[in-house]
Design an enzyme around this catalytic site. Structure first.
Site, mmCIF file in Angstrom:
data_model
loop_
_atom_site.group_PDB
_atom_site.id
_atom_site.type_symbol
_atom_site.label_atom_id
_atom_site.label_comp_id
_atom_site.label_asym_id
_atom_site.label_seq_id
_atom_site.Cartn_x
_atom_site.Cartn_y
_atom_site.Cartn_z
ATOM 1 N N ASP A 45 1.024 -1.070 -0.075
ATOM 2 C CA ASP A 45 -0.113 -0.042 -0.090
ATOM 3 C C ASP A 45 1.015 1.201 -0.111
ATOM 4 O O ASP A 45 1.903 1.288 0.927
ATOM 5 C CB ASP A 45 -0.837 0.068 1.154
ATOM 6 N N ASN A 54 -2.686 13.116 -3.384
ATOM 7 C CA ASN A 54 -3.810 13.524 -4.338
ATOM 8 C C ASN A 54 -4.331 14.765 -3.895
ATOM 9 O O ASN A 54 -4.493 15.681 -4.548
ATOM 10 C CB ASN A 54 -4.752 12.603 -4.142
ATOM 11 N N HIS A 65 -4.832 14.654 -8.342
ATOM 12 C CA HIS A 65 -5.283 13.151 -8.955
ATOM 13 C C HIS A 65 -4.317 12.719 -9.863
ATOM 14 O O HIS A 65 -3.891 11.393 -10.081
ATOM 15 C CB HIS A 65 -6.741 12.909 -9.291
ATOM 16 N N ASP A 77 -2.008 9.442 -9.994
ATOM 17 C CA ASP A 77 -1.831 8.192 -11.040
ATOM 18 C C ASP A 77 -0.690 7.852 -11.546
ATOM 19 O O ASP A 77 -0.157 6.952 -11.762
ATOM 20 C CB ASP A 77 -2.752 8.802 -12.285
ATOM 21 N N ARG A 131 10.482 -11.855 -10.670
ATOM 22 C CA ARG A 131 10.833 -12.749 -11.350
ATOM 23 C C ARG A 131 9.842 -13.257 -12.261
ATOM 24 O O ARG A 131 8.669 -12.824 -12.342
ATOM 25 C CB ARG A 131 11.263 -13.947 -10.498
ATOM 26 N N GLU A 147 -4.840 2.432 -4.246
ATOM 27 C CA GLU A 147 -3.229 2.334 -4.226
ATOM 28 C C GLU A 147 -2.729 1.187 -3.560
ATOM 29 O O GLU A 147 -1.526 1.171 -3.089
ATOM 30 C CB GLU A 147 -2.782 3.538 -3.089
ATOM 31 N N ARG A 165 13.016 -10.379 2.549
ATOM 32 C CA ARG A 165 14.314 -9.757 1.992
ATOM 33 C C ARG A 165 14.007 -9.023 0.800
ATOM 34 O O ARG A 165 14.412 -8.049 0.328
ATOM 35 C CB ARG A 165 15.301 -10.912 1.925
#
Length: 451
Positions: free
Chosen positions: A329, A337, A342, A346, A361, A372, A388
């Protein structure tokens, strides 16, 4: 001289009048209380109809909550009457902010229009027009510009609907064409069956003729009186057999030619049908890929994640391969915002998504879960290795030098990581990782937490 006897009736009348006055006063007070309660409830019920009326109603509520006079109530009457009268001629809601001198700078409005443009970009023919309109939305719109922007959006939506209808008609036409080709194949199979039956009947006819000729030849040999007669009868029967064989070969050659022609026609039809089927399959695959990609960031969306996580859980139960789930998040995204707009938000989401996509990978999976929030699946990864790896991505994002309109914008991201277990469902696994993400937020953000 007045006597006590003369004053008694007057005294009685006085006390009676005083008692009636007190009783009337109590009644008036009770009525006043009831009227105040009624007025208060009417004021509460009328709140929200119009801001000017709300202001007068709140003043009236404040007055009736305490002791007041008729003069004070009379002072409220004109303004209240005017506010009530204004309800019959409501003013249209302003589209612009007066402090901006008629400039429509509402970020929410531009955000909604921007989201609509993202959907319109799914149509390749509208991308250039959508980009041009999106550029207009990067700055505040004046009230004169707004109608033109809405008119352009309306036109683009109309074109998008037309393109969808056209694609639908093309698919319906193609399906109808394929049905026709399938009918031809069915007819071809029926004709093949009929030709096979005719060929079998021809073979049976030849067999019957040959058996008859050979039998007649045998009878001729037995009944012939001399060798010359036998030779003549045998030659006649052999000529008849040769004719039957020629007729048979002619029939077979005719059947073979007809079958060859039909086979070539059907081969051409099948090749055409296969080409059309491949085109339809490619079109459907493109639509399917588009439906599982997030329009803003270009990475998979939640629909794609829902399918992938079910596949990974099934693989985990079958092969017992360590797999981790990470929920991400963007920190203080609302502040970005609110501060920069906004469009900046974006761009932040696109930058974060690009960082994710460039570092995972080929066996890993990243999707935008919503808003978000992102979700990552790491097959073949133990919890320590996942933490890690998450720290590496978190550090990389924190080091991004992001600027919007010349202003630096700090981007950090938090994550909750968990290891999947065979007993997990998609919901339980996500909830567990989400709780770890909540802990990361509580502990100061810009960190990865495992659970």
């Amino acid at each position: 001289m007045t006597t006590a006897t003369d004053t008694d009736p007057w005294r009685t009348k006085y006390y009676d009048s005083l008692g009636r006055l007190e009783e009337q006063q109590l009644q008036f007070r009770a009525m006043e209380t009831a009227l105040k309660r009624l007025v208060g409830r009417l004021c509460t019920a009328a709140l929200g109809l119009a801001p000017p009326l709300d202001e007068q109603l709140r003043k009236l509520q404040a007055v009736i909550r305490r002791e007041t006079t008729a003069e004070e109530l009379e002072k409220l009457t004109p303004a209240l009457t005017e506010a009530i009268g204004a309800l019959d001629h409501p003013l249209p809601p302003p589209l612009t902010n007066p402090s901006d001198d008629g400039v429509a700078s509402d970020e929410r409005l531009r955000s909604i229009l921007g989201a609509l443009l993202l959907e319109l970009r799914r149509d390749a023919e509208l991308v250039e027009q959508a980009d041009a309109l999106d550029q207009k939305l990067s700055a505040a719109l004046t009230s004169e510009q707004l109608p033109d922007v809405l008119a352009t959006l309306t036109d683009m939506v109309g074109k998008r609907i037309q393109h969808i209808e056209r694609a639908k008609e093309e698919i319906e036409a193609l399906l109808g064409h394929m049905v026709g080709k399938l009918d031809e194949i069915g007819q071809f199979v029926a004709e093949q069956h009929q030709n096979q039956a005719q060929s079998q009947a021809s073979s049976e006819t030849l067999n019957t003729q040959l058996v008859g000729e050979i039998k007649a030849m045998g009878e001729t040999v037995e009944t012939a009186k001399d060798l010359l007669q036998i030779r003549h009868q045998v030659r006649s029967r052999m000529d008849a057999i040769d004719k039957h064989l020629k007729d048979f070969r002619q029939r077979e050659a005719t059947f073979a030619a007809a079958i060859s022609t039909r086979n070539e026609q059907m081969r051409s039809r099948i090749l055409e049908l296969e080409a059309e089927a491949r085109r339809l399959q490619s079109q459907l695959q493109d639509e399917q890929r588009a439906s599982t990609l997030d329009v803003l960031t270009g990475i998979p969306n939640r629909q794609a994640y829902d399918k992938r996580v079910d596949d990974e859980l099934h693989r985990l139960r079958r092969f017992k391969q360590a797999t981790c789930l990470a929920v991400w998040d963007v920190d203080h995204f609302k502040r970005i915002n609110d501060t920069y707009g906004h469009r900046a938000g974006d761009r932040v989401l696109r930058v974060v998504a690009d960082c994710f996509a460039s570092r995972i990978r080929s066996t890993d999976f990243i999707a935008r879960y919503g808003g978000e929030e992102f979700v990552m699946i790491l097959p073949g990864t133990h919890l320590e290795d996942a933490l890690r790896f998450g720290e590496q991505i978190r550090t990389a994002i924190a080091e991004i030098g992001f600027h919007f309109r010349g202003s630096p914008v700090s981007i950090t991201i938090s994550s909750g990581v968990t290891a999947l277990s065979p007993d997990d469902t998609a919901g339980t696994a996500f909830d567990r990782a989400d709780k770890a993400l909540y802990r990361a937020k509580q502990e100061g953000r810009n960190r990865c937490v495992t659970v």
